[in-house]
Enzyme design. Structure first.
Site, mmCIF file in Angstrom:
data_model
loop_
_atom_site.group_PDB
_atom_site.id
_atom_site.type_symbol
_atom_site.label_atom_id
_atom_site.label_comp_id
_atom_site.label_asym_id
_atom_site.label_seq_id
_atom_site.Cartn_x
_atom_site.Cartn_y
_atom_site.Cartn_z
ATOM 1 N N SER A 7 -2.764 14.834 0.756
ATOM 2 C CA SER A 7 -3.384 13.509 0.681
ATOM 3 C C SER A 7 -4.864 13.618 1.009
ATOM 4 O O SER A 7 -5.249 13.973 2.126
ATOM 5 C CB SER A 7 -2.707 12.556 1.665
ATOM 6 O OG SER A 7 -3.516 11.412 1.793
ATOM 7 N N HIS A 32 -2.895 13.846 -3.777
ATOM 8 C CA HIS A 32 -2.409 12.480 -3.574
ATOM 9 C C HIS A 32 -3.615 11.630 -3.190
ATOM 10 O O HIS A 32 -4.399 12.003 -2.313
ATOM 11 C CB HIS A 32 -1.362 12.511 -2.466
ATOM 12 C CG HIS A 32 -0.687 11.215 -2.183
ATOM 13 N ND1 HIS A 32 0.368 10.737 -2.934
ATOM 14 C CD2 HIS A 32 -0.879 10.299 -1.195
ATOM 15 C CE1 HIS A 32 0.782 9.593 -2.425
ATOM 16 N NE2 HIS A 32 0.036 9.292 -1.371
ATOM 17 N N ASP A 34 -4.851 7.923 -2.007
ATOM 18 C CA ASP A 34 -4.350 6.692 -1.386
ATOM 19 C C ASP A 34 -5.331 5.539 -1.530
ATOM 20 O O ASP A 34 -6.442 5.590 -0.998
ATOM 21 C CB ASP A 34 -4.114 6.942 0.109
ATOM 22 C CG ASP A 34 -2.895 7.797 0.360
ATOM 23 O OD1 ASP A 34 -1.797 7.392 -0.069
ATOM 24 O OD2 ASP A 34 -3.036 8.877 0.977
ATOM 25 N N MET A 36 -6.042 1.602 -0.697
ATOM 26 C CA MET A 36 -5.621 0.495 0.186
ATOM 27 C C MET A 36 -6.607 -0.659 0.041
ATOM 28 O O MET A 36 -7.813 -0.437 -0.055
ATOM 29 C CB MET A 36 -5.633 0.964 1.643
ATOM 30 C CG MET A 36 -4.787 2.200 1.902
ATOM 31 S SD MET A 36 -4.966 2.735 3.616
ATOM 32 C CE MET A 36 -4.021 4.272 3.575
ATOM 33 N N HIS A 65 -1.597 6.531 -5.318
ATOM 34 C CA HIS A 65 -0.641 5.690 -4.587
ATOM 35 C C HIS A 65 -1.329 4.359 -4.310
ATOM 36 O O HIS A 65 -2.216 4.279 -3.462
ATOM 37 C CB HIS A 65 -0.257 6.433 -3.283
ATOM 38 C CG HIS A 65 0.615 5.666 -2.352
ATOM 39 N ND1 HIS A 65 0.834 6.081 -1.050
ATOM 40 C CD2 HIS A 65 1.339 4.530 -2.509
ATOM 41 C CE1 HIS A 65 1.648 5.221 -0.444
ATOM 42 N NE2 HIS A 65 1.966 4.272 -1.302
ATOM 43 N N MET A 67 -1.602 1.050 -2.705
ATOM 44 C CA MET A 67 -1.123 0.179 -1.622
ATOM 45 C C MET A 67 -1.944 -1.107 -1.699
ATOM 46 O O MET A 67 -2.760 -1.414 -0.829
ATOM 47 C CB MET A 67 -1.306 0.884 -0.270
ATOM 48 C CG MET A 67 -0.290 2.001 -0.049
ATOM 49 S SD MET A 67 -0.766 3.134 1.275
ATOM 50 C CE MET A 67 -1.855 4.228 0.364
ATOM 51 N N MET A 136 8.459 6.046 1.488
ATOM 52 C CA MET A 136 7.502 6.104 2.605
ATOM 53 C C MET A 136 8.248 6.514 3.876
ATOM 54 O O MET A 136 9.265 5.916 4.222
ATOM 55 C CB MET A 136 6.834 4.744 2.831
ATOM 56 C CG MET A 136 5.806 4.339 1.778
ATOM 57 S SD MET A 136 4.508 5.544 1.445
ATOM 58 C CE MET A 136 3.706 5.696 3.045
ATOM 59 N N ASP A 174 6.203 10.663 1.895
ATOM 60 C CA ASP A 174 4.799 10.497 2.286
ATOM 61 C C ASP A 174 4.730 9.878 3.678
ATOM 62 O O ASP A 174 5.205 8.753 3.884
ATOM 63 C CB ASP A 174 4.128 9.586 1.244
ATOM 64 C CG ASP A 174 2.656 9.325 1.515
ATOM 65 O OD1 ASP A 174 2.071 9.999 2.381
ATOM 66 O OD2 ASP A 174 2.097 8.434 0.837
HETATM 67 C C1 DX5 Z 1 -0.272 6.453 4.434
HETATM 68 C C2 DX5 Z 1 -0.619 7.214 3.182
HETATM 69 C C3 DX5 Z 1 -0.361 8.654 3.276
HETATM 70 C C4 DX5 Z 1 -1.161 9.365 4.344
HETATM 71 C C5 DX5 Z 1 -0.298 10.459 4.854
HETATM 72 O O1 DX5 Z 1 -0.397 5.105 4.204
HETATM 73 O O2 DX5 Z 1 0.123 6.707 2.095
HETATM 74 O O3 DX5 Z 1 -0.498 9.302 2.023
HETATM 75 O O4 DX5 Z 1 -2.369 9.893 3.889
HETATM 76 O O5 DX5 Z 1 -0.909 11.018 5.960
HETATM 77 P P1 DX5 Z 1 -0.119 11.880 7.043
HETATM 78 O O6 DX5 Z 1 0.443 13.082 6.338
HETATM 79 O O7 DX5 Z 1 -1.172 12.208 8.040
HETATM 80 O O8 DX5 Z 1 0.977 11.003 7.592
HETATM 81 ZN ZN ZN Z 2 0.173 7.887 0.201
#
Ligand code: DX5
Ligand code: ZN
Length: 217
Positions: A7, A32, A34, A36, A65, A67, A136, A174
């Protein structure tokens, strides 16, 4: 063999190009990414301009991903900016089937994501239509959180459904993934591991990729 998707949320943003080259050399299967929005999750991360830069800087598969609320509004643009795979939360839209169709229409692989509080049964009606399912293993929004072990049962249930119906979607996990939790997830049927804080604190990325892949035997 299980696929490894670090990620980028935990990467060194000031040295992203070097990070991407190091990931390529380490033999990861993709990255990956992310996204948000400060609405669906209580945090804001990275978006379209950074995706465009990452896409220009690497040939690695980019797994976006989302969110975000109303993901349908942004799927076309994320696909256009270089997303090879896009996943949307079942909790983020009343029209998850339409969102999956939209991702496919824009040429990306489509995934559905469920939060720790959402049962697998909620997504059963679309499991024939997705390329991957993201379970998740933390509440989304932040890197570096502790793995919530009850989610392993969901990975097992999903794996059983997949076998029973002869489907071939990937099962991605994840959140809180390290060598110990990776082994638990892979044993339950996970085929893709996302790892952020654990991965990027290592000095030898190649070594951690090998160690994580070694869980799959
Ligand atoms: C959390 C993200 C993850 C995050 C994982 O909301 O979707 O992808 O980056 O990080 P770690 O591996 O540190 O839990
Ligand atoms: Zn993620």
């Amino acid at each position: 063999m299980v696929k490894i998707y670090p990620s980028l949320l935990s990467a060194d943003f000031l040295n992203l190009k070097a990070e991407l080259e190091a990931l390529e050399q380490a033999g990861v299967d993709g990255v990956h990414f992310d996204v948000m929005d400060g609405q669906f999750v209580p945090n804001i991360s990275i978006g379209l301009p950074i995706l465009e830069a990452v896409n220009a800087g690497t040939d690695l598969t980019i797994d976006v991903h989302l969110m975000i609320e109303d993901p349908e509004n942004f799927i076309p643009e994320f696909a256009a900016k270089g997303a090879d795979m896009i996943s949307v939360h079942a909790e983020a839209t009343p029209h998850i089937h339409r969102a999956i169709q939209l991702i496919h229409a824009h040429g990306a692989k489509a995934g559905v994501v469920i939060n720790p509080g959402t049962p697998v049964a909620m997504i059963e009606p679309i499991l024939h239509d997705v390329d991957y399912v993201l379970i998740m293993t933390v509440n989304p929004g932040f890197g570096g959180q502790a793995f919530i072990s009850q989610n392993i049962d969901k990975v097992s249930a999903l794996h059983a459904y997949k076998e029973k119906h002869d489907l071939d979607f990937d099962i991605e996990v994840d959140g809180g993934i390290n060598e110990v939790t990776a082994e638990q997830c892979v044993n339950a049927g996970a085929t893709m591991l996302v790892t952020g804080s654990y991965f990027f604190k290592q000095t030898d990325y190649g070594k951690v990729v090998s160690a994580l892949k070694a869980q799959d035997n």
